[in-house]
Design a protein around this motif. Structure first.
Motif, PDB file in Angstrom:
ATOM      1  N   VAL A  76       0.836  -1.194   0.000  1.00  0.00           N
ATOM      2  CA  VAL A  76       0.000   0.000   0.000  1.00  0.00           C
ATOM      3  C   VAL A  76       0.879   1.255   0.000  1.00  0.00           C
ATOM      4  N   CYS A  77       0.603   2.164  -0.933  1.00  0.00           N
ATOM      5  CA  CYS A  77       1.243   3.481  -1.035  1.00  0.00           C
ATOM      6  C   CYS A  77       2.768   3.379  -1.050  1.00  0.00           C
ATOM      7  N   TRP A  78       3.479   3.884  -0.016  1.00  0.00           N
ATOM      8  CA  TRP A  78       4.945   3.821  -0.052  1.00  0.00           C
ATOM      9  C   TRP A  78       5.428   2.395  -0.231  1.00  0.00           C
ATOM     10  N   ALA A  79       4.752   1.455   0.390  1.00  0.00           N
ATOM     11  CA  ALA A  79       5.161   0.055   0.258  1.00  0.00           C
ATOM     12  C   ALA A  79       5.066  -0.409  -1.188  1.00  0.00           C
ATOM     13  N   ALA A  80       4.106   0.138  -1.951  1.00  0.00           N
ATOM     14  CA  ALA A  80       4.004  -0.223  -3.366  1.00  0.00           C
ATOM     15  C   ALA A  80       5.244   0.238  -4.116  1.00  0.00           C
ATOM     16  N   GLN A  81       5.702   1.441  -3.836  1.00  0.00           N
ATOM     17  CA  GLN A  81       6.913   1.962  -4.466  1.00  0.00           C
ATOM     18  C   GLN A  81       8.124   1.118  -4.059  1.00  0.00           C
ATOM     19  N   ALA A  82       8.203   0.780  -2.781  1.00  0.00           N
ATOM     20  CA  ALA A  82       9.314  -0.035  -2.300  1.00  0.00           C
ATOM     21  C   ALA A  82       9.268  -1.437  -2.889  1.00  0.00           C
ATOM     22  N   GLY A  83       8.059  -1.999  -2.997  1.00  0.00           N
ATOM     23  CA  GLY A  83       7.929  -3.322  -3.575  1.00  0.00           C
ATOM     24  C   GLY A  83       8.342  -3.358  -5.037  1.00  0.00           C
ATOM     25  N   LEU A  84       8.014  -2.319  -5.783  1.00  0.00           N
ATOM     26  CA  LEU A  84       8.417  -2.239  -7.191  1.00  0.00           C
ATOM     27  C   LEU A  84       9.933  -2.123  -7.319  1.00  0.00           C
ATOM     28  N   LYS A  85      10.556  -1.462  -6.379  1.00  0.00           N
ATOM     29  CA  LYS A  85      12.011  -1.381  -6.369  1.00  0.00           C
ATOM     30  C   LYS A  85      12.619  -2.767  -6.151  1.00  0.00           C
ATOM     31  N   LEU A  86      12.089  -3.505  -5.187  1.00  0.00           N
ATOM     32  CA  LEU A  86      12.656  -4.800  -4.852  1.00  0.00           C
ATOM     33  C   LEU A  86      12.361  -5.861  -5.902  1.00  0.00           C
ATOM     34  N   ASP A 109      -5.243  11.773 -13.258  1.00  0.00           N
ATOM     35  CA  ASP A 109      -4.540  12.672 -12.346  1.00  0.00           C
ATOM     36  C   ASP A 109      -3.558  11.947 -11.432  1.00  0.00           C
ATOM     37  N   ALA A 110      -3.922  10.751 -10.981  1.00  0.00           N
ATOM     38  CA  ALA A 110      -3.132  10.055  -9.966  1.00  0.00           C
ATOM     39  C   ALA A 110      -2.269   8.939 -10.524  1.00  0.00           C
ATOM     40  N   GLY A 111      -2.383   8.625 -11.808  1.00  0.00           N
ATOM     41  CA  GLY A 111      -1.584   7.552 -12.389  1.00  0.00           C
ATOM     42  C   GLY A 111      -2.134   6.179 -12.057  1.00  0.00           C
ATOM     43  N   THR A 112      -1.253   5.207 -11.993  1.00  0.00           N
ATOM     44  CA  THR A 112      -1.662   3.836 -11.676  1.00  0.00           C
ATOM     45  C   THR A 112      -2.178   3.769 -10.244  1.00  0.00           C
ATOM     46  N   TYR A 113      -3.306   3.095 -10.064  1.00  0.00           N
ATOM     47  CA  TYR A 113      -3.846   2.900  -8.719  1.00  0.00           C
ATOM     48  C   TYR A 113      -3.723   1.451  -8.269  1.00  0.00           C
ATOM     49  N   LEU A 114      -4.038   0.507  -9.149  1.00  0.00           N
ATOM     50  CA  LEU A 114      -4.063  -0.905  -8.782  1.00  0.00           C
ATOM     51  C   LEU A 114      -3.351  -1.720  -9.851  1.00  0.00           C
ATOM     52  N   ALA A 115      -2.407  -2.541  -9.427  1.00  0.00           N
ATOM     53  CA  ALA A 115      -1.666  -3.405 -10.349  1.00  0.00           C
ATOM     54  C   ALA A 115      -1.315  -4.693  -9.608  1.00  0.00           C
ATOM     55  N   ALA A 116      -1.064  -5.750 -10.368  1.00  0.00           N
ATOM     56  CA  ALA A 116      -0.764  -7.038  -9.740  1.00  0.00           C
ATOM     57  C   ALA A 116       0.067  -7.905 -10.673  1.00  0.00           C
ATOM     58  N   THR A 117       0.862  -8.769 -10.077  1.00  0.00           N
ATOM     59  CA  THR A 117       1.553  -9.781 -10.869  1.00  0.00           C
ATOM     60  C   THR A 117       0.508 -10.775 -11.371  1.00  0.00           C
ATOM     61  N   LYS A 118       0.838 -11.477 -12.431  1.00  0.00           N
ATOM     62  CA  LYS A 118      -0.147 -12.368 -13.053  1.00  0.00           C
ATOM     63  C   LYS A 118      -0.537 -13.526 -12.152  1.00  0.00           C
ATOM     64  N   ASP A 119       0.351 -13.915 -11.248  1.00  0.00           N
ATOM     65  CA  ASP A 119       0.008 -15.001 -10.328  1.00  0.00           C
ATOM     66  C   ASP A 119      -0.710 -14.503  -9.079  1.00  0.00           C
ATOM     67  N   LYS A 120      -0.956 -13.172  -8.985  1.00  0.00           N
ATOM     68  CA  LYS A 120      -1.695 -12.536  -7.889  1.00  0.00           C
ATOM     69  C   LYS A 120      -0.966 -12.613  -6.552  1.00  0.00           C
ATOM     70  N   ARG A 121       0.302 -12.978  -6.569  1.00  0.00           N
ATOM     71  CA  ARG A 121       1.047 -13.086  -5.316  1.00  0.00           C
ATOM     72  C   ARG A 121       1.591 -11.743  -4.857  1.00  0.00           C
ATOM     73  N   ASN A 122       1.564 -10.745  -5.723  1.00  0.00           N
ATOM     74  CA  ASN A 122       1.989  -9.395  -5.355  1.00  0.00           C
ATOM     75  C   ASN A 122       0.989  -8.399  -5.921  1.00  0.00           C
ATOM     76  N   VAL A 123       0.359  -7.640  -5.039  1.00  0.00           N
ATOM     77  CA  VAL A 123      -0.670  -6.679  -5.418  1.00  0.00           C
ATOM     78  C   VAL A 123      -0.252  -5.301  -4.917  1.00  0.00           C
ATOM     79  N   PHE A 124      -0.344  -4.315  -5.804  1.00  0.00           N
ATOM     80  CA  PHE A 124       0.133  -2.968  -5.492  1.00  0.00           C
ATOM     81  C   PHE A 124      -1.037  -1.987  -5.524  1.00  0.00           C
ATOM     82  N   VAL A 125      -1.249  -1.307  -4.413  1.00  0.00           N
ATOM     83  CA  VAL A 125      -2.283  -0.277  -4.298  1.00  0.00           C
ATOM     84  C   VAL A 125      -1.577   1.027  -3.958  1.00  0.00           C
ATOM     85  N   THR A 126      -1.629   2.000  -4.847  1.00  0.00           N
ATOM     86  CA  THR A 126      -0.841   3.218  -4.655  1.00  0.00           C
ATOM     87  C   THR A 126      -1.541   4.262  -3.807  1.00  0.00           C
TER      88      THR A 126
END
Length: 315
Positions: A141-151, A218-235
């Motif tokens: 969620v939010c900052w964690a989404a940015q951090a998760g995309l980095k990792l 205005d806000a860009g991507t809000y919800l994204a996920a890996t195809k196996d649904k094991r990683n879900v990103f909510v900005t």
């Protein structure tokens, strides 16, 4: 169905007053049900407020959810009593030998801090590496989404010139209308944001293989996920209470930061008026979908036999 949390947790009384079914540990132990084991890594300063917000959303499901609270380190907190942390929060070392159905990683007030300057970055990285082998689905969620995309994708930190603050319209992606994470969503919906991070859809499409499920002009991507649904990103912050953005705004005003008024939040964008909630139904649906389709439908019944090879990719 209820969520199972410690009887004395402050959130328990708050949720009971809202007529949300919170099951005492003593009753849960007498039921012949295997509840979902969900770990909440709470990175926000006001931990009691944040844990209550997330538990409110986790409760809106027919599934029984056993929530455990995790802290990133043992540093003293300025906003949460030490007694509360010592009583209700676990250190990572005490759970690292276990498997969990789900992990939620909250936002953090680190929007203008480089990853390498985050005091707990290496520890955070080790927890995320552990999660890839011990957790069925992780919700960032939010900052964690940015951090998760980095990792996960080694994406650089992208920061907006001005803070994004307010409630924004989003549209679901027609290419992924059948993705279970957006099942039941309207074509357009509202959700709050409070961040400096930039999540441009085109950038994510170019450098990741994520399914981009919902975006905002205005806000860009809000919800994204890996195809196996094991990683879900909510900005954004679907968990926010009605006054969370207000408290952030008044705090920044008091500190002399001259913040912009949160957009589409106050009636007539007038901070003197009572804000109203326009995102609650979406937030509940998002968490119910994540619990059902990304956790319950994928996780093994026996967590002791957790295996990365057990997961399939489908929509």
């Amino acid at each position: 169905m209820p969520i199972k949390i410690p009887d004395q947790l402050p959130a328990a009384n708050i949720l009971r007053q809202e007529n949300i079914f919170v099951m005492p540990e003593s009753r849960a132990e007498s039921q012949n049900i295997r509840p979902l084991k969900v770990l909440l890594l709470n990175l926000m300063p006001k931990k009691i407020e944040t844990e209550t917000q997330f538990m409110r959303l986790l409760s809106n499901s027919p599934l029984q959810v056993d929530v455990e609270l995790l802290r990133i380190d043992n540093r003293p907190s300025k906003n949460t009593p030490t007694e509360h942390l010592d009583t209700f929060y676990r250190q990572f070392e005490s759970v690292s030998n276990r498997n969990f159905d789900g992990l939620i990683v909250t936002g953090a007030p680190l929007g203008l801090v480089q990853f390498e300057d985050v005091i707990y970055w290496e520890h955070f990285e080790s927890i995320m590496q552990w999660a890839s082998k011990h957790v069925t689905s992780t919700l960032y969620v939010c900052w964690a989404a940015q951090a998760g995309l980095k990792l996960l994708y080694d994406l650089p930190k992208r920061t907006r010139k001005e803070k994004l603050s307010g409630v924004y319209w989003h549209e679901t992606n027609p290419e992924h209308n059948h993705n279970p994470l957006v099942r039941g969503f309207d074509d357009s919906f509202l959700a709050p944001h409070s961040r400096y991070a930039d999540f441009a859809p085109d950038f994510l499409r170019e450098y990741t293989d994520l399914d981009i499920l919902a975006t905002s002009g205005d806000a860009g991507t809000y919800l994204a996920a890996t195809k196996d649904k094991r990683n879900v990103f909510v900005t954004g912050h679907p968990e926010y209470d009605s006054h969370t953005l207000h408290h952030e705004y008044t705090r920044d005003v008091t500190e002399g930061a001259d913040p912009a008024v949160p957009l589409n939040y106050y009636p007539g964008n007038d901070p003197s008026k009572e804000p109203y909630v326009s995102w609650r139904s979406h937030g509940h649906m998002l968490f119910a979908n994540w619990l059902n389709y990304c956790v319950y439908q994928l996780t093994p019944f026996d967590l002791d036999h957790f295996s990365e090879d057990a997961f399939t990719v489908d929509e």
